[in-house]
Design a protein around this motif. Sequence first.
Motif, mmCIF file in Angstrom:
data_model
loop_
_atom_site.group_PDB
_atom_site.id
_atom_site.type_symbol
_atom_site.label_atom_id
_atom_site.label_comp_id
_atom_site.label_asym_id
_atom_site.label_seq_id
_atom_site.Cartn_x
_atom_site.Cartn_y
_atom_site.Cartn_z
ATOM 1 N N ARG A 42 -17.556 -0.799 -12.414
ATOM 2 C CA ARG A 42 -18.046 0.489 -12.909
ATOM 3 C C ARG A 42 -19.567 0.570 -13.134
ATOM 4 N NH1 ARG A 42 -14.097 2.994 -16.503
ATOM 5 N NH2 ARG A 42 -14.498 1.233 -17.854
ATOM 6 N N LEU A 49 -6.410 -3.596 -8.558
ATOM 7 C CA LEU A 49 -7.610 -2.870 -8.158
ATOM 8 C C LEU A 49 -8.009 -1.858 -9.219
ATOM 9 C CD1 LEU A 49 -9.656 -2.173 -5.824
ATOM 10 C CD2 LEU A 49 -8.010 -0.452 -5.096
ATOM 11 N N ARG A 50 -7.008 -1.125 -9.731
ATOM 12 C CA ARG A 50 -7.275 -0.041 -10.682
ATOM 13 C C ARG A 50 -7.643 -0.573 -12.069
ATOM 14 N NH1 ARG A 50 -2.290 2.861 -10.971
ATOM 15 N NH2 ARG A 50 -2.032 1.957 -13.019
ATOM 16 N N SER A 51 -6.964 -1.644 -12.486
ATOM 17 C CA SER A 51 -7.132 -2.097 -13.879
ATOM 18 C C SER A 51 -8.159 -3.206 -14.056
ATOM 19 C CB SER A 51 -5.805 -2.618 -14.443
ATOM 20 O OG SER A 51 -4.775 -1.752 -14.108
ATOM 21 N N LEU A 87 -2.471 -2.812 -6.084
ATOM 22 C CA LEU A 87 -3.047 -1.532 -6.478
ATOM 23 C C LEU A 87 -3.382 -1.521 -7.966
ATOM 24 C CD1 LEU A 87 -3.695 1.163 -5.129
ATOM 25 C CD2 LEU A 87 -1.476 2.011 -5.898
ATOM 26 N N VAL A 88 -2.493 -2.089 -8.755
ATOM 27 C CA VAL A 88 -2.712 -2.123 -10.203
ATOM 28 C C VAL A 88 -3.908 -3.035 -10.513
ATOM 29 C CG1 VAL A 88 -1.728 -2.872 -12.411
ATOM 30 C CG2 VAL A 88 -0.330 -1.567 -10.805
ATOM 31 N N MET A 125 -11.921 -2.289 -10.397
ATOM 32 C CA MET A 125 -12.746 -1.082 -10.555
ATOM 33 C C MET A 125 -13.460 -1.009 -11.907
ATOM 34 S SD MET A 125 -12.759 0.176 -7.644
ATOM 35 C CE MET A 125 -13.565 1.735 -7.848
#
Lengths: 274, 304
Positions: free
Chosen positions: A199, A190-192, A187-188, A195
């Motif tokens: 952008r 993916l987020r950091s 998850l981290v 994504m």
Amino acid sequence: MAPGNKHRESRDARSVGASLLRIAVVGSAVIFMLWPYVLVAYQAVNDSVSFPAPFRGVTGRWFVTLWEYNPFRDALWTSLSVGISAAGLSLAVSTPAALAVARGPRALRSSAVAAIMSAPIIVPQIAIGLAILLAAATLGVPLGRTALIWGHAVLITPFVVRSMIPAAAQVPPALEHVGSTLGASRLVVLRSITMPLLRPGLIAASVVAFLLSFINLPVSLFLVSGGERTLPIEIFNYMTSRIDPLVAALSTALMVISVVGGLLALRVFRIRLF
Amino acid sequence: MTQTAPAGHGQSLPAHTPRSTGAREISRPIGSSGLGFAVFAVALGFGLGLPLGILFFEAFTGGRLAGSGSAGGLDGFRLLLQSDYYKGAITRTLRLSLIATAVSVLAGYAVALSLRERDGSIRSGPAIVLLLPILCGPLVGVLGFIASFSTGWPGHALINAGREFLGLETGRVLQTEIAVLIGMIHFNLPFVVLTLLPVVSNLPVRMLEVSTTLGSGPLGTFRRVVWPLTRRGVTASAIMALALSLSNFTYPQFLGGGRVPVLTTVVGQAMVSFAPHLAAAAALFLVGLGMILILLYGWIVRGD
């Protein structure tokens, strides 16, 4: 005259002829494309109550009247909220699909999968609108904003996923691997990592998605309700009963906003169309 | 002091125990399982597949869901195929779409080739003008054509001059097929050009130069080099233009009105008249035509 000079002269003449032909072709196309929009802008500032009308003077009163005309203002807010919601929904569904196509099994890059993803483009928009109307009536989904978001999300999704696939393909998996090696959870990562790298593609896809939703008419035709109508539908209804400089003023305002906004988005987000 | 002998000297090395760093390995990149596509397919199935299924049901049960009061069964299709008015709408849809496609593709091809510079780059200024219909939507263009084709305005004069030249009757331009046709071409042209621009910009510069050096004129270079390399792109743009023309609603609705009915306006009229079975049948007809186009494109591409 030496034969070499004659050959060069005829080549120069052909080159000039070819250049003139190109200018004529491009010039004719530009005039053909621009002409209706120039007429609309001219009628919007023409001091006359009829449409179309010969030139009687310049006025800004139709833009003042436009600002005070509530149905158009209400419809604008509906269009904005539907566009943003539909774009968001479409992105939520398309981004994982784009990652799957770019990184997943080879079968996902086949023409069959591409055809499935492009299905809403092939189906005529008015058929999509009618089909969703019947489905909404069967399932008890209210017309208006909810049905509009449904219809617009379906319509714009192929364009969103098409613009996301190249963006997803450019995200290097090696960077995700580095992140995980350093202890980050999926998850981290993916987020950091994923994504942020996605952008620019996400923003470009959002702009395209929003524009396509904002200007849509055929899908919206059957999905509006009495109190919730999009701006194109409000213009459509207005034009069905009367055509006057007010709708020309609205069209001119839309033109300016769409063109300036679209060109700005192309430049700022470096979206290459060609 | 003990030394660990190098391998190959009959002595075993102490086993190396990897020190745990707490790192978690991602065995596969994010998204590589393909699950994202499965979610997409389910969403599309619900979002579009289910409504189309209901549309099918509606068309083949005579509007049972919407309670239209028709006789049932294939009533909508029967009406569509037996009434002169609706049969005329079908043939008109096909005729106008084919003509609009042919003109859009020919004009778009010429424009795309003309926008290409010698080095393969594209002149962006004029190309951006072509984005106007895409950015502004069809209603603004329709309004402009309504003004242009009104009596006493340039579009009206130009069309009638052309009619006179061809020995045809002059008169009204709005609510005629010529107005709808010009509107369709105006709408299709940007899409055709935008599809062809990447194709023509990728034409190999060297090959074009070689053709000229070997004595081929512009027509010969076009026939032997440009056309074979761009043929597939032109076919794709033709299929797209045909799909856009068949499903065009706004231009026929306003520029043709009730005098130039096409399938899309029939769908609209049928819903206003509370005949959903007819609307569903006409909509399915359009969907069927779209499917035929895809198959045609697939067949042409495979043939290449």
